[in-house]
Design a protein around this motif. Structure first.
Motif, PDB file in Angstrom:
ATOM      1  N   LEU A  54       0.829  -1.198   0.000  1.00  0.00           N
ATOM      2  CA  LEU A  54       0.000   0.000   0.000  1.00  0.00           C
ATOM      3  C   LEU A  54       0.867   1.254   0.000  1.00  0.00           C
ATOM      4  O   LEU A  54       1.998   1.231   0.498  1.00  0.00           O
ATOM      5  CB  LEU A  54      -0.900   0.019   1.245  1.00  0.00           C
ATOM      6  N   PRO A  55       0.348   2.363  -0.514  1.00  0.00           N
ATOM      7  CA  PRO A  55       1.089   3.622  -0.419  1.00  0.00           C
ATOM      8  C   PRO A  55       1.068   4.188   1.000  1.00  0.00           C
ATOM      9  O   PRO A  55       0.095   4.010   1.734  1.00  0.00           O
ATOM     10  CB  PRO A  55       0.331   4.549  -1.386  1.00  0.00           C
ATOM     11  N   ASN A  56       2.166   4.828   1.384  1.00  0.00           N
ATOM     12  CA  ASN A  56       2.324   5.600   2.624  1.00  0.00           C
ATOM     13  C   ASN A  56       2.529   4.764   3.881  1.00  0.00           C
ATOM     14  O   ASN A  56       3.480   4.996   4.624  1.00  0.00           O
ATOM     15  CB  ASN A  56       1.150   6.570   2.827  1.00  0.00           C
ATOM     16  N   ILE A  57       1.666   3.807   4.169  1.00  0.00           N
ATOM     17  CA  ILE A  57       1.844   2.922   5.321  1.00  0.00           C
ATOM     18  C   ILE A  57       1.639   1.488   4.852  1.00  0.00           C
ATOM     19  O   ILE A  57       0.662   1.183   4.170  1.00  0.00           O
ATOM     20  CB  ILE A  57       0.864   3.246   6.469  1.00  0.00           C
ATOM     21  N   SER A  58       2.547   0.594   5.214  1.00  0.00           N
ATOM     22  CA  SER A  58       2.478  -0.787   4.735  1.00  0.00           C
ATOM     23  C   SER A  58       1.328  -1.546   5.372  1.00  0.00           C
ATOM     24  O   SER A  58       0.852  -1.207   6.468  1.00  0.00           O
ATOM     25  CB  SER A  58       3.792  -1.514   5.044  1.00  0.00           C
ATOM     26  N   GLY A  59       0.905  -2.598   4.684  1.00  0.00           N
ATOM     27  CA  GLY A  59      -0.120  -3.468   5.234  1.00  0.00           C
ATOM     28  C   GLY A  59       0.339  -4.141   6.515  1.00  0.00           C
ATOM     29  O   GLY A  59      -0.468  -4.375   7.430  1.00  0.00           O
ATOM     30  N   GLU A  60       1.622  -4.471   6.613  1.00  0.00           N
ATOM     31  CA  GLU A  60       2.145  -5.094   7.839  1.00  0.00           C
ATOM     32  C   GLU A  60       1.949  -4.186   9.041  1.00  0.00           C
ATOM     33  O   GLU A  60       1.548  -4.636  10.118  1.00  0.00           O
ATOM     34  CB  GLU A  60       3.629  -5.425   7.664  1.00  0.00           C
ATOM     35  N   SER A  61       2.218  -2.885   8.864  1.00  0.00           N
ATOM     36  CA  SER A  61       2.032  -1.933   9.960  1.00  0.00           C
ATOM     37  C   SER A  61       0.557  -1.808  10.335  1.00  0.00           C
ATOM     38  O   SER A  61       0.201  -1.719  11.516  1.00  0.00           O
ATOM     39  CB  SER A  61       2.592  -0.561   9.570  1.00  0.00           C
ATOM     40  N   LEU A  62      -0.303  -1.827   9.342  1.00  0.00           N
ATOM     41  CA  LEU A  62      -1.744  -1.749   9.603  1.00  0.00           C
ATOM     42  C   LEU A  62      -2.238  -3.002  10.319  1.00  0.00           C
ATOM     43  O   LEU A  62      -3.118  -2.925  11.189  1.00  0.00           O
ATOM     44  CB  LEU A  62      -2.509  -1.552   8.299  1.00  0.00           C
ATOM     45  N   ALA A  63      -1.687  -4.166   9.963  1.00  0.00           N
ATOM     46  CA  ALA A  63      -2.071  -5.404  10.647  1.00  0.00           C
ATOM     47  C   ALA A  63      -1.697  -5.342  12.118  1.00  0.00           C
ATOM     48  O   ALA A  63      -2.457  -5.802  12.994  1.00  0.00           O
ATOM     49  CB  ALA A  63      -1.401  -6.605   9.979  1.00  0.00           C
ATOM     50  N   GLN A  64      -0.541  -4.778  12.427  1.00  0.00           N
ATOM     51  CA  GLN A  64      -0.122  -4.620  13.817  1.00  0.00           C
ATOM     52  C   GLN A  64      -1.039  -3.648  14.546  1.00  0.00           C
ATOM     53  O   GLN A  64      -1.394  -3.860  15.713  1.00  0.00           O
ATOM     54  CB  GLN A  64       1.325  -4.146  13.869  1.00  0.00           C
ATOM     55  N   MET A  65      -1.457  -2.594  13.881  1.00  0.00           N
ATOM     56  CA  MET A  65      -2.385  -1.635  14.473  1.00  0.00           C
ATOM     57  C   MET A  65      -3.738  -2.290  14.748  1.00  0.00           C
ATOM     58  O   MET A  65      -4.355  -2.084  15.804  1.00  0.00           O
ATOM     59  CB  MET A  65      -2.566  -0.436  13.536  1.00  0.00           C
ATOM     60  N   ALA A  66      -4.202  -3.087  13.781  1.00  0.00           N
ATOM     61  CA  ALA A  66      -5.472  -3.798  13.961  1.00  0.00           C
ATOM     62  C   ALA A  66      -5.384  -4.769  15.129  1.00  0.00           C
ATOM     63  O   ALA A  66      -6.339  -4.920  15.907  1.00  0.00           O
ATOM     64  CB  ALA A  66      -5.840  -4.544  12.682  1.00  0.00           C
ATOM     65  N   ASP A  67      -4.235  -5.421  15.276  1.00  0.00           N
ATOM     66  CA  ASP A  67      -4.030  -6.360  16.381  1.00  0.00           C
ATOM     67  C   ASP A  67      -4.155  -5.646  17.715  1.00  0.00           C
ATOM     68  O   ASP A  67      -4.780  -6.157  18.647  1.00  0.00           O
ATOM     69  CB  ASP A  67      -2.662  -7.020  16.242  1.00  0.00           C
ATOM     70  N   LEU A  68      -3.573  -4.465  17.827  1.00  0.00           N
ATOM     71  CA  LEU A  68      -3.655  -3.682  19.059  1.00  0.00           C
ATOM     72  C   LEU A  68      -5.097  -3.278  19.361  1.00  0.00           C
ATOM     73  O   LEU A  68      -5.483  -3.150  20.521  1.00  0.00           O
ATOM     74  CB  LEU A  68      -2.780  -2.439  18.958  1.00  0.00           C
ATOM     75  N   ASN A  69      -5.881  -3.073  18.309  1.00  0.00           N
ATOM     76  CA  ASN A  69      -7.287  -2.679  18.469  1.00  0.00           C
ATOM     77  C   ASN A  69      -8.227  -3.884  18.478  1.00  0.00           C
ATOM     78  O   ASN A  69      -9.440  -3.715  18.446  1.00  0.00           O
ATOM     79  CB  ASN A  69      -7.689  -1.710  17.352  1.00  0.00           C
ATOM     80  N   GLU A  70      -7.649  -5.095  18.483  1.00  0.00           N
ATOM     81  CA  GLU A  70      -8.409  -6.347  18.547  1.00  0.00           C
ATOM     82  C   GLU A  70      -9.406  -6.480  17.401  1.00  0.00           C
ATOM     83  O   GLU A  70     -10.563  -6.889  17.586  1.00  0.00           O
ATOM     84  CB  GLU A  70      -9.116  -6.476  19.899  1.00  0.00           C
ATOM     85  N   ILE A  71      -8.961  -6.125  16.185  1.00  0.00           N
ATOM     86  CA  ILE A  71      -9.797  -6.270  14.993  1.00  0.00           C
ATOM     87  C   ILE A  71      -9.245  -7.422  14.155  1.00  0.00           C
ATOM     88  O   ILE A  71      -8.069  -7.399  13.773  1.00  0.00           O
ATOM     89  CB  ILE A  71      -9.798  -4.989  14.143  1.00  0.00           C
ATOM     90  N   PRO A  72     -10.028  -8.445  13.868  1.00  0.00           N
ATOM     91  CA  PRO A  72      -9.558  -9.553  13.026  1.00  0.00           C
ATOM     92  C   PRO A  72      -9.177  -9.065  11.629  1.00  0.00           C
ATOM     93  O   PRO A  72      -9.793  -8.138  11.094  1.00  0.00           O
ATOM     94  CB  PRO A  72     -10.758 -10.505  12.976  1.00  0.00           C
TER      95      PRO A  72
END
Length: 213
Positions: A54-72
């Motif tokens: 993805l542009p600007n922020i990677s999907g890996e970083s977003l997956a880690q953010m989702a994990d912190l927010n408890e979103i599957p």
């Protein structure tokens, strides 16, 4: 109606996903990593379909953010090597799907994921110290209760040992205590309908669960 965030920078794929999913779910489509990060922080979602490149922020970083927010998270990506898939699963996602993919099969997987969460119920009693499953009362230690609650709340996701250690023991014990507690708890809940599955090299996940009541 469950809300699904679709993060996909390929417009044609994003439109196809929206077309299929809008029949049953409330969807939001974004094509930029930065925009997705802002939305994840502000809004509530029940599932994220996530591209990795993805542009600007990677999907890996977003997956880690989702994990912190408890979103599957379900990853949908063109990165298809064995190493890519293993690294993706280490992010704690519930599935890793490579492109090209079948939208019909993806929709079936999403339906199956949500239906398993909706259908069954576990009743916690005595302040969370016991639970009744199919008329059978099972008594848990405070640590077991906290651990099981954490696994159920993260149903369908791989919970890393270090995450379980931090959530239950505040990181003050070795990871061996996690394995020992899981082993004892499995004996107690055997035949209950809950299966705690070991994901080699990663951690644990609820194989078959019932939603907390």
């Amino acid at each position: 109606m469950e809300r699904i965030l679709i993060v996909e920078d390929d417009k044609s794929i994003g439109d196809i996903l929206s077309l299929y999913l809008n029949k049953k779910y409330d969807t939001v489509l974004v094509n930029d990593g930065m925009e997705a990060a802002k939305i994840i922080k502000k809004e509530k979602f029940d599932l994220i379909l996530l591209d990795l490149m993805l542009p600007n922020i990677s999907g890996e970083s977003l997956a880690q953010m989702a994990d912190l927010n408890e979103i599957p998270v379900i990853i949908i990506t063109a990165k298809s090597s064995e190493e890519d898939i293993l690294n993706g699963l280490k992010l704690g996602v519930i599935d890793y799907i490579t492109k090209p993919f079948s939208p019909k099969i993806l929709l079936a997987k999403i339906d199956n994921f949500f239906s398993r969460i909706r259908n069954n119920v576990i009743d916690f009693e005595d302040g969370g110290r016991s639970l009744t499953i199919d008329g059978k009362k099972i008594y848990l230690t405070p640590v077991e209760s906290k651990l099981l609650n954490f696994l159920i709340k993260n149903y369908g996701r791989v919970c890393k040992r270090e995450d379980l250690l931090m959530a239950v023991w505040n990181g003050e014990r070795s990871e061996r205590i996690v394995d020992a507690t899981i082993k004892n708890m499995r004996k107690k809940i055997k035949g209950s309908g809950i299966e705690i599955k070991t994901v080699m090299g990663l951690g644990y996940t609820i194989e078959k669960s019932k939603t907390v009541n």
